[in-house]
Design a protein around this motif. Structure first.
Motif, PDB file in Angstrom:
ATOM      1  N   GLU A   6       4.326   2.392  11.420  1.00 46.43           N
ATOM      2  CA  GLU A   6       3.501   1.386  10.762  1.00 46.43           C
ATOM      3  C   GLU A   6       4.137   0.005  10.888  1.00 46.43           C
ATOM      4  O   GLU A   6       5.361  -0.122  11.002  1.00 46.43           O
ATOM      5  N   LEU A  20      -2.724  -3.862   8.499  1.00 40.21           N
ATOM      6  CA  LEU A  20      -1.670  -2.915   8.840  1.00 40.21           C
ATOM      7  C   LEU A  20      -2.015  -2.225  10.147  1.00 40.21           C
ATOM      8  O   LEU A  20      -3.183  -1.952  10.424  1.00 40.21           O
ATOM      9  N   SER A  21      -1.000  -1.929  10.914  1.00 41.24           N
ATOM     10  CA  SER A  21      -1.171  -1.204  12.162  1.00 41.24           C
ATOM     11  C   SER A  21      -0.350   0.070  12.135  1.00 41.24           C
ATOM     12  O   SER A  21       0.701   0.118  11.493  1.00 41.24           O
ATOM     13  N   CYS A  22      -0.821   1.055  12.844  1.00 40.33           N
ATOM     14  CA  CYS A  22      -0.097   2.327  12.975  1.00 40.33           C
ATOM     15  C   CYS A  22      -0.119   2.704  14.451  1.00 40.33           C
ATOM     16  O   CYS A  22      -1.156   3.130  14.971  1.00 40.33           O
ATOM     17  N   TRP A  36      -4.756   6.801   5.984  1.00 43.09           N
ATOM     18  CA  TRP A  36      -3.822   5.877   5.318  1.00 43.09           C
ATOM     19  C   TRP A  36      -3.664   6.333   3.869  1.00 43.09           C
ATOM     20  O   TRP A  36      -4.656   6.659   3.196  1.00 43.09           O
ATOM     21  N   THR A  78      -3.660   3.181  18.505  1.00 43.53           N
ATOM     22  CA  THR A  78      -3.322   2.473  17.273  1.00 43.53           C
ATOM     23  C   THR A  78      -4.459   2.585  16.264  1.00 43.53           C
ATOM     24  O   THR A  78      -5.634   2.467  16.627  1.00 43.53           O
ATOM     25  N   TYR A  80      -5.706   1.074  12.347  1.00 44.77           N
ATOM     26  CA  TYR A  80      -5.542  -0.147  11.562  1.00 44.77           C
ATOM     27  C   TYR A  80      -6.083   0.051  10.154  1.00 44.77           C
ATOM     28  O   TYR A  80      -6.968   0.873   9.917  1.00 44.77           O
ATOM     29  N   TYR A  94       2.672   1.716   2.142  1.00 47.28           N
ATOM     30  CA  TYR A  94       1.519   2.285   2.824  1.00 47.28           C
ATOM     31  C   TYR A  94       1.990   3.141   3.998  1.00 47.28           C
ATOM     32  O   TYR A  94       2.820   2.702   4.806  1.00 47.28           O
ATOM     33  N   TYR A  95       1.435   4.339   4.074  1.00 48.97           N
ATOM     34  CA  TYR A  95       1.786   5.294   5.108  1.00 48.97           C
ATOM     35  C   TYR A  95       0.557   5.637   5.939  1.00 48.97           C
ATOM     36  O   TYR A  95      -0.526   5.822   5.393  1.00 48.97           O
ATOM     37  N   CYS A  96       0.756   5.755   7.242  1.00 48.10           N
ATOM     38  CA  CYS A  96      -0.313   6.333   8.041  1.00 48.10           C
ATOM     39  C   CYS A  96       0.037   7.786   8.325  1.00 48.10           C
ATOM     40  O   CYS A  96       1.215   8.181   8.291  1.00 48.10           O
ATOM     41  N   GLY A 113       4.062   8.503   9.143  1.00 47.09           N
ATOM     42  CA  GLY A 113       4.941   7.415   9.500  1.00 47.09           C
ATOM     43  C   GLY A 113       5.973   7.183   8.403  1.00 47.09           C
ATOM     44  O   GLY A 113       5.981   7.881   7.387  1.00 47.09           O
ATOM     45  N   THR A 116       5.212   1.203   5.277  1.00 49.55           N
ATOM     46  CA  THR A 116       5.419  -0.243   5.303  1.00 49.55           C
ATOM     47  C   THR A 116       5.048  -0.795   3.927  1.00 49.55           C
ATOM     48  O   THR A 116       4.038  -0.410   3.347  1.00 49.55           O
TER      49      THR A 116
END
Length: 122
Positions: A6, A20-22, A36, A78, A80, A94-96, A113, A116
């Motif tokens: 993340e 946010l990106s993963c 998420w 990815t 988002y 925040y976790y993906c 992940g 973040t």
């Protein structure tokens, strides 16, 4: 297997926006449902949103519905989470997460992940 990383967390003012990106690596990204989750200090992990393999189906927690948008770009491997109009109560790590099967709102996803931090100031 898939590895998830993340990024994009940080400090944001209430009413602002953050994305946010993963990023995923390993097995074919499009094989996975993405989710998420978040965990605030002293609280358990909470479902935020999930998206199906091709992005055609999404589902949100009531607390973020209408403010957050989950999306994915399979060509970029990815996922988002666009956070619009965040509130101080959205502050959390925040976790993906990823799973080969539709896991819905539960935390039974197989891959996670590292998280973040998102902090929303009032």
């Amino acid at each position: 297997q898939v590895r998830l990383v993340e990024s994009g967390g940080g400090l944001v003012q209430a009413g602002g926006s953050l994305r946010l990106s993963c990023a995923a690596s390993g097995r074919t990204f499009s094989a996975y449902v993405m989710g998420w989750f978040r965990q605030a200090p002293g609280k358990g992990r909470e479902f935020v949103a999930t998206i199906s393999w091709n992005g055609g189906r999404t589902y949100y927690a009531d607390s973020v519905k209408g403010r957050f948008t989950i999306s994915r770009d399979n060509a970029k491997s990815t996922a988002y989470l666009q956070m619009n109009s965040p509130k101080p109560e959205d502050t959390a790590v925040y976790y993906c997460a990823a799973d080969l099967n539709w896991a819905g709102v539960g935390d039974g996803y197989n891959y996670w992940g590292q998280g973040t931090q998102v902090t929303v100031s009032s």
